[in-house]
Scaffold this motif. Structure first.
Motif, PDB file in Angstrom:
ATOM      1  N   VAL A  57       0.854  -1.181   0.000  1.00 30.44           N
ATOM      2  CA  VAL A  57       0.000   0.000   0.000  1.00 30.44           C
ATOM      3  C   VAL A  57       0.890   1.231   0.000  1.00 30.44           C
ATOM      4  O   VAL A  57       1.772   1.371   0.851  1.00 30.44           O
ATOM      5  CB  VAL A  57      -0.915   0.026   1.242  1.00 30.44           C
ATOM      6  CG1 VAL A  57      -1.774   1.280   1.251  1.00 30.44           C
ATOM      7  CG2 VAL A  57      -1.767  -1.230   1.308  1.00 30.44           C
ATOM      8  N   THR A  71      -1.899   7.852   8.213  1.00 34.87           N
ATOM      9  CA  THR A  71      -1.287   6.661   7.629  1.00 34.87           C
ATOM     10  C   THR A  71      -0.880   5.677   8.724  1.00 34.87           C
ATOM     11  O   THR A  71      -1.000   4.468   8.559  1.00 34.87           O
ATOM     12  CB  THR A  71      -0.071   7.020   6.768  1.00 34.87           C
ATOM     13  OG1 THR A  71       0.930   7.644   7.582  1.00 34.87           O
ATOM     14  CG2 THR A  71      -0.446   7.967   5.636  1.00 34.87           C
ATOM     15  N   GLU A  75      -2.114   1.821   9.244  1.00 31.75           N
ATOM     16  CA  GLU A  75      -1.125   0.745   9.354  1.00 31.75           C
ATOM     17  C   GLU A  75      -1.262   0.004  10.685  1.00 31.75           C
ATOM     18  O   GLU A  75      -1.274  -1.230  10.715  1.00 31.75           O
ATOM     19  CB  GLU A  75       0.288   1.308   9.208  1.00 31.75           C
ATOM     20  CG  GLU A  75       1.348   0.242   9.218  1.00 31.75           C
ATOM     21  CD  GLU A  75       2.744   0.780   8.947  1.00 31.75           C
ATOM     22  OE1 GLU A  75       3.695  -0.008   9.103  1.00 31.75           O
ATOM     23  OE2 GLU A  75       2.887   1.965   8.587  1.00 31.75           O
ATOM     24  N   PHE A  89       3.441  -1.172   3.967  1.00 34.73           N
ATOM     25  CA  PHE A  89       2.967   0.202   3.804  1.00 34.73           C
ATOM     26  C   PHE A  89       4.143   1.121   3.490  1.00 34.73           C
ATOM     27  O   PHE A  89       5.211   0.985   4.075  1.00 34.73           O
ATOM     28  CB  PHE A  89       2.278   0.679   5.084  1.00 34.73           C
ATOM     29  CG  PHE A  89       1.034  -0.086   5.407  1.00 34.73           C
ATOM     30  CD1 PHE A  89       1.092  -1.242   6.170  1.00 34.73           C
ATOM     31  CD2 PHE A  89      -0.190   0.340   4.936  1.00 34.73           C
ATOM     32  CE1 PHE A  89      -0.057  -1.962   6.458  1.00 34.73           C
ATOM     33  CE2 PHE A  89      -1.344  -0.366   5.222  1.00 34.73           C
ATOM     34  CZ  PHE A  89      -1.277  -1.517   5.986  1.00 34.73           C
ATOM     35  N   ASN A  91       5.023   5.377   2.663  1.00 31.79           N
ATOM     36  CA  ASN A  91       4.515   6.740   2.700  1.00 31.79           C
ATOM     37  C   ASN A  91       5.175   7.551   1.587  1.00 31.79           C
ATOM     38  O   ASN A  91       6.392   7.707   1.572  1.00 31.79           O
ATOM     39  CB  ASN A  91       4.785   7.380   4.054  1.00 31.79           C
ATOM     40  CG  ASN A  91       4.081   8.698   4.212  1.00 31.79           C
ATOM     41  OD1 ASN A  91       4.282   9.619   3.434  1.00 31.79           O
ATOM     42  ND2 ASN A  91       3.249   8.800   5.225  1.00 31.79           N
TER      43      ASN A  91
END
Length: 165
Positions: A57, A71, A75, A89, A91
């Motif tokens: 993601v 975020t 997560e 994940f 960013n």
């Protein structure tokens, strides 16, 4: 410093002298833990969850994304409730970004550098705060934002077939 320590000691002594307060605190903590345990038990099965096992993601956006607040909530939720899914994940937030890009590069540069190499299955987009440009030219700014956002979505779908947005 001594005053702070004394205040803390006084507070502890005050609680020690009132055992009913300790019972109240312990009772509240126990109820909170039970509520958490119940909410974990009520989680839907991973098969009905929006993310799939092994997903990558990418959170793509401006300073709201770069600050890593929402975020991190996402997560933490996923990792704590579905640890077996091993979802990764990333960013990709850059302060000041717009649908056209920003100081970290235009939108093409940002996608090629910050998103595409990761080959994500899911990309979230949080852009728009800076696209208003802090002026009253709403229509012009909205048209730029709308066309830029559509282009961003089209580029992601073209470069990452099957990506979920």
């Amino acid at each position: 410093m001594v005053t702070q320590a004394s205040g803390t000691v006084k507070g502890i002594l005050r609680l020690q002298m009132k055992p009913h307060r300790w019972r109240s605190i312990i009772f509240r903590a126990a109820v909170g833990l039970l509520m958490c345990a119940e909410s974990f038990a009520d989680q839907p099965p991973a098969s009905s969850f929006a993310l799939k096992a092994g997903d990558k993601v990418v959170f793509y956006g401006d300073s709201i994304t770069a600050q890593r607040l929402y975020t991190r909530f996402v997560e933490d939720f996923v990792v704590s409730r579905y640890p077996q899914m091993r979802i990764e994940f990333y960013n990709g937030g850059v302060s000041g970004d717009t649908v056209e890009g920003g100081h970290a590069g235009n939108i093409e540069t940002r996608l090629k550098r910050d998103v595409l190499p990761l080959r994500p299955g899911v990309v979230t987009i949080m852009l728009g705060m800076n696209d208003g440009r802090y002026t009253t030219e709403f229509e012009k700014n909205f048209q730029t934002y709308e066309s830029g956002y559509r282009q961003l979505v089209d580029d992601l779908k073209t470069d990452l077939p099957g990506v979920r947005l």
